[in-house]
Write an enzyme that holds these catalytic residues in place. Structure first.
Site, PDB file in Angstrom:
ATOM      1  N   ILE A  34      -8.231   9.938   2.334  1.00 56.50           N
ATOM      2  CA  ILE A  34      -8.917   9.934   3.626  1.00 56.50           C
ATOM      3  C   ILE A  34      -8.436  11.064   4.522  1.00 56.50           C
ATOM      4  CG2 ILE A  34      -7.414   8.324   4.903  1.00 56.50           C
ATOM      5  CD1 ILE A  34     -11.272   8.488   4.927  1.00 56.50           C
TER       6      ILE A  34
ATOM      7  N   ARG B 125       4.905  12.591   0.775  1.00 56.40           N
ATOM      8  CA  ARG B 125       5.927  12.716  -0.274  1.00 56.40           C
ATOM      9  C   ARG B 125       5.519  13.706  -1.344  1.00 56.40           C
ATOM     10  NH1 ARG B 125       5.767   6.812  -2.245  1.00 56.40           N
ATOM     11  NH2 ARG B 125       3.634   7.598  -2.243  1.00 56.40           N
TER      12      ARG B 125
ATOM     13  N   LYS C 200      -7.252   2.432   9.556  1.00 51.99           N
ATOM     14  CA  LYS C 200      -7.452   1.005   9.379  1.00 51.99           C
ATOM     15  C   LYS C 200      -6.937   0.595   8.001  1.00 51.99           C
ATOM     16  CE  LYS C 200     -10.138   0.164   6.554  1.00 51.99           C
ATOM     17  NZ  LYS C 200     -10.505   0.435   5.110  1.00 51.99           N
TER      18      LYS C 200
ATOM     19  N   ASP D 113     -10.310  -4.335   1.916  1.00 53.65           N
ATOM     20  CA  ASP D 113     -10.101  -2.962   2.398  1.00 53.65           C
ATOM     21  C   ASP D 113     -11.434  -2.371   2.872  1.00 53.65           C
ATOM     22  OD1 ASP D 113      -8.438  -0.439   2.705  1.00 53.65           O
ATOM     23  OD2 ASP D 113      -9.999   0.226   1.326  1.00 53.65           O
TER      24      ASP D 113
HETATM   25  P1  NAP Z   1      -4.554   7.104  -0.897  1.00 53.03           P
HETATM   26  O1  NAP Z   1      -5.176   8.435  -1.085  1.00 53.03           O
HETATM   27  O2  NAP Z   1      -4.299   6.273  -2.112  1.00 53.03           O
HETATM   28  O3  NAP Z   1      -3.183   7.159  -0.131  1.00 53.03           O
HETATM   29  C1  NAP Z   1      -2.919   7.962   0.990  1.00 53.03           C
HETATM   30  C2  NAP Z   1      -1.515   8.533   0.891  1.00 53.03           C
HETATM   31  O4  NAP Z   1      -0.547   7.577   1.298  1.00 53.03           O
HETATM   32  C3  NAP Z   1      -1.082   8.865  -0.519  1.00 53.03           C
HETATM   33  O5  NAP Z   1      -1.660  10.075  -0.953  1.00 53.03           O
HETATM   34  C4  NAP Z   1       0.437   8.911  -0.408  1.00 53.03           C
HETATM   35  O6  NAP Z   1       0.841  10.263  -0.119  1.00 53.03           O
HETATM   36  C5  NAP Z   1       0.724   8.005   0.797  1.00 53.03           C
HETATM   37  N1  NAP Z   1       1.513   6.857   0.354  1.00 53.03           N
HETATM   38  C6  NAP Z   1       1.165   5.952  -0.585  1.00 53.03           C
HETATM   39  N2  NAP Z   1       2.171   5.066  -0.761  1.00 53.03           N
HETATM   40  C7  NAP Z   1       3.151   5.427   0.084  1.00 53.03           C
HETATM   41  C8  NAP Z   1       4.438   4.924   0.343  1.00 53.03           C
HETATM   42  N3  NAP Z   1       4.925   3.867  -0.324  1.00 53.03           N
HETATM   43  N4  NAP Z   1       5.191   5.538   1.261  1.00 53.03           N
HETATM   44  C9  NAP Z   1       4.723   6.621   1.942  1.00 53.03           C
HETATM   45  N5  NAP Z   1       3.506   7.155   1.708  1.00 53.03           N
HETATM   46  C10 NAP Z   1       2.738   6.562   0.799  1.00 53.03           C
HETATM   47  O7  NAP Z   1      -5.417   6.200   0.091  1.00 53.03           O
HETATM   48  P2  NAP Z   1      -6.588   6.567   1.076  1.00 53.03           P
HETATM   49  O8  NAP Z   1      -7.867   6.257   0.426  1.00 53.03           O
HETATM   50  O9  NAP Z   1      -6.386   7.888   1.699  1.00 53.03           O
HETATM   51  O10 NAP Z   1      -6.365   5.392   2.152  1.00 53.03           O
HETATM   52  C11 NAP Z   1      -5.347   5.465   3.117  1.00 53.03           C
HETATM   53  C12 NAP Z   1      -5.760   4.590   4.277  1.00 53.03           C
HETATM   54  O11 NAP Z   1      -7.009   5.072   4.774  1.00 53.03           O
HETATM   55  C13 NAP Z   1      -5.970   3.122   3.889  1.00 53.03           C
HETATM   56  O12 NAP Z   1      -5.481   2.293   4.901  1.00 53.03           O
HETATM   57  C14 NAP Z   1      -7.485   3.001   3.775  1.00 53.03           C
HETATM   58  O13 NAP Z   1      -7.952   1.708   4.082  1.00 53.03           O
HETATM   59  C15 NAP Z   1      -7.931   4.005   4.823  1.00 53.03           C
HETATM   60  N6  NAP Z   1      -9.287   4.532   4.567  1.00 53.03           N
HETATM   61  C16 NAP Z   1      -9.634   5.050   3.341  1.00 53.03           C
HETATM   62  C17 NAP Z   1     -10.926   5.492   3.139  1.00 53.03           C
HETATM   63  C18 NAP Z   1     -11.370   6.097   1.826  1.00 53.03           C
HETATM   64  O14 NAP Z   1     -12.571   6.380   1.673  1.00 53.03           O
HETATM   65  N7  NAP Z   1     -10.486   6.366   0.873  1.00 53.03           N
HETATM   66  C19 NAP Z   1     -11.869   5.404   4.154  1.00 53.03           C
HETATM   67  C20 NAP Z   1     -11.469   4.931   5.402  1.00 53.03           C
HETATM   68  C21 NAP Z   1     -10.179   4.490   5.591  1.00 53.03           C
HETATM   69  P3  NAP Z   1       2.229  10.830  -0.763  1.00 53.03           P
HETATM   70  O15 NAP Z   1       2.352  10.277  -2.148  1.00 53.03           O
HETATM   71  O16 NAP Z   1       2.044  12.319  -0.714  1.00 53.03           O
HETATM   72  O17 NAP Z   1       3.278  10.316   0.174  1.00 53.03           O
END
Ligand code: NAP
Length: 309
Positions: free
Chosen positions: A15, A38, A91, A169
């Site tokens: 995101i 990270r 969120k 989610d």
């Molecule tokens: P993602 O790509 O799987 O994760 C985002 C980043 O969080 C990862 O690249 C990782 O970066 C970091 N992370 C994961 N575990 C961690 C930990 N234990 N400690 C510290 N950093 C950690 O997920 P995403 O889809 O972007 O979603 C992230 C948030 O945005 C969620 O709350 C989701 O509900 C929200 N969201 C997502 C979307 C969508 O379309 N994907 C849409 C709206 C909102 P590093 O490994 O580099 O630290």
């Protein structure tokens, strides 16, 4: 750019790259100064592997936007508020209801802005729907929020872990719209959760609410759906059906399509963050998260076929 807000972005994943980086780049009120992640870096800014190092080395930052997974949001937000920053939360704002209350108190005590975002509320159908429904007699509400988890969440193991919410989610996005457009509060009465044998969170859920006047509000969330996703909310009123579709991109009322502005959820979120900071205000509405928590409290659980984690 001189009076722009120096911003740090933390958690560079899907995101952050899809939405936050472009929205920040297009908003002259924010200057992206540093990032922390990270395993990822953003070109053109200083990068750190964790928020503690970012906060220690970049004391001039005004604000932090947190886009990592929900399970780590509280600790990151707490560190940012303790360092005196304004904070914007993806969120869901936190992994539980207690954490967001602690953050709210910290932000108020420090006189900093806390913005718990609900991006779907910034979809173009939402405000016109809210305005129209305010004057209608509502008879029933049906939410269908269904998509293919393998398409929309590939490789995201965190969604299946405690605090990852599973199908809630995306489902919480629907609840963020419902709690914005309906004129009365809704109360959960009954829930069913289907949980894969190898997961901690549901792959599907059905929720039955009533509003304060007894109007039924039903929601179906399903991650076993495809190939075309269904992100729809139907509101039956005395003056006909209001239908939100496309996750909030489209609206029809009594069979007539309503002309809407273009989708710009994340640019709108950053405009609101700037406004809140400028006005010394907060925006923290926990109701979507509370409804999800209620579903975990009340829901009957059924084990289903392992997902294959
Ligand atoms: P993602 O790509 O799987 O994760 C985002 C980043 O969080 C990862 O690249 C990782 O970066 C970091 N992370 C994961 N575990 C961690 C930990 N234990 N400690 C510290 N950093 C950690 O997920 P995403 O889809 O972007 O979603 C992230 C948030 O945005 C969620 O709350 C989701 O509900 C929200 N969201 C997502 C979307 C969508 O379309 N994907 C849409 C709206 C909102 P590093 O490994 O580099 O630290």
């Amino acid at each position: 750019m001189n009076n722009s807000l120096k911003l740090g972005l933390v958690g560079i994943g899907k995101i952050a790259r899809d939405q936050h980086l472009p929205a920040i780049a297009a908003n002259p009120r924010f200057a992206l100064t540093a990032c922390a992640s990270r395993n990822a870096e953003v070109n053109g800014v200083r990068n750190y592997t964790d928020i503690e190092r970012l906060l220690a080395v970049e004391p001039e930052l005004d604000a932090i936007s947190l886009t990592a997974t929900p399970q780590v949001r509280f600790e990151q937000a707490r560190a940012a508020l303790a360092a005196g920053k304004h904070v914007m939360l993806e969120k869901p704002p936190t992994a539980n209801l207690g954490e967001i209350e602690v953050l709210r108190t910290m932000a108020r005590d420090a006189n900093r802005t806390l913005f718990a975002t609900w991006h779907s509320r910034h979809a173009p159908a939402v405000e016109p729907a809210r305005e129209w429904l305010a004057t209608q007699r509502i008879e029933s509400v049906a939410v269908r929020w269904k998509e293919d988890v393998r398409r929309w969440h590939p490789g995201q193991d965190w969604i299946w872990q405690p605090g990852g919410l599973g199908v809630f989610d995306p489902g919480i996005n629907a609840l963020s719209i419902v709690t914005r457009i309906l004129p009365r509060e809704i109360l959960l009465q009954d829930a069913t959760l289907w949980v894969p044998a190898d997961a901690q969170t549901p792959i599907a859920a059905e929720l039955a609410f009533i509003d304060e006047a007894g109007v039924p509000v039903r929601a179906e969330f399903d991650w076993r759906h495809g190939p075309v996703e269904q992100w729809e909310i139907d509101v039956v009123t005395g003056a006909g059906l209001l239908q939100i579709s496309g996750g909030g991109k489209r609206l029809s009322i009594a069979g007539e399509a309503v002309e809407l502005a273009a989708e710009r959820e994340y640019p709108s979120l950053y405009e609101r963050f700037d406004w809140l900071i400028a006005h010394g205000a907060e925006d923290v509405d926990v109701r979507p998260l509370r409804h999800v928590a209620d579903a975990f409290l009340l829901g009957a659980r059924h084990e289903v076929e392992a997902f294959g984690l």
